[in-house]
Structures are given as C-alpha cells and as structure tokens.
Scaffold this motif. Sequence first.
Motif, PDB file in Angstrom:
ATOM      1  N   LEU A   1     -17.918  81.313 -64.708  1.00  0.00           N
ATOM      2  CA  LEU A   1     -17.145  82.296 -65.253  1.00  0.00           C
ATOM      3  C   LEU A   1     -16.645  82.617 -66.538  1.00  0.00           C
ATOM      4  CD1 LEU A   1     -14.179  81.245 -62.429  1.00  0.00           C
ATOM      5  CD2 LEU A   1     -15.809  83.353 -62.293  1.00  0.00           C
TER       6      LEU A   1
ATOM      7  N   HIS B   1     -17.975  75.624 -62.020  1.00  0.00           N
ATOM      8  CA  HIS B   1     -17.504  77.037 -61.795  1.00  0.00           C
ATOM      9  C   HIS B   1     -16.913  77.976 -62.711  1.00  0.00           C
ATOM     10  CE1 HIS B   1     -19.077  77.423 -57.713  1.00  0.00           C
ATOM     11  NE2 HIS B   1     -18.470  76.200 -57.460  1.00  0.00           N
TER      12      HIS B   1
ATOM     13  N   ARG C   1     -15.364  80.432 -56.605  1.00  0.00           N
ATOM     14  CA  ARG C   1     -15.201  80.973 -57.742  1.00  0.00           C
ATOM     15  C   ARG C   1     -14.112  82.375 -57.513  1.00  0.00           C
ATOM     16  NH1 ARG C   1     -20.503  80.059 -58.851  1.00  0.00           N
ATOM     17  NH2 ARG C   1     -21.346  81.949 -57.965  1.00  0.00           N
TER      18      ARG C   1
END
Length: 97
Positions: free
Chosen positions: A59, A55, A24
Amino acid sequence: MEFDKMQNYDREAEILKVLGHPVRLKIIAGLISQTCNVKKIWECLALPQATVSQHLALLKNKGIIEGQREGVEVYYHVVSKEARRIVQSLFEAPSEP
C-alpha cells in the motif's frame, strides 16, 4: 455518460487492483477512520505481524498510505484521495428512495 477515449484511468485501475485483496481493503477502511501503528492493525485484524507488514509495504509503495515515525513506532494513514473515495463509497449507507 459518455465514454472518453482520451481519459487515462491507469491510476484508478491500479488502486482497484491493490484494494481487491480483503486484507488491504480492511486496512484502508480502518485507516480512514484512524491513524494506527502496525501492532494495532495486526491485533485488530488477528493476523500475523509479517502478513500485515507485507500488505502495508505494498500500500505504501503504491502511494495509497504513508507512515509517520514517532519514536520507534510508525503510524500509518491514507494519503490517496482516490482510495479513500473508493473505500468510503463501498461502505456508505444506501440512500433512501
């Protein structure tokens, strides 16, 4: 510096937890310099598309990135000023004394 017991650091702490994963962190560092789609991200990182998508979803759910659809592609960019500042400060060149 004084300690402010009234200051709430929950958002910053959450961002640090999310950015604590190397993949990330790499994604955010890359997205700071350019907007990318999933294919370009997984090709650059040499990771499976499913891994990158997981990921990106995290996010996005944490409000760090947003996606913009262009035809069949979704292009991602960083929207969190806090995450941008944190990652940029990690990688900026040290200042000379």
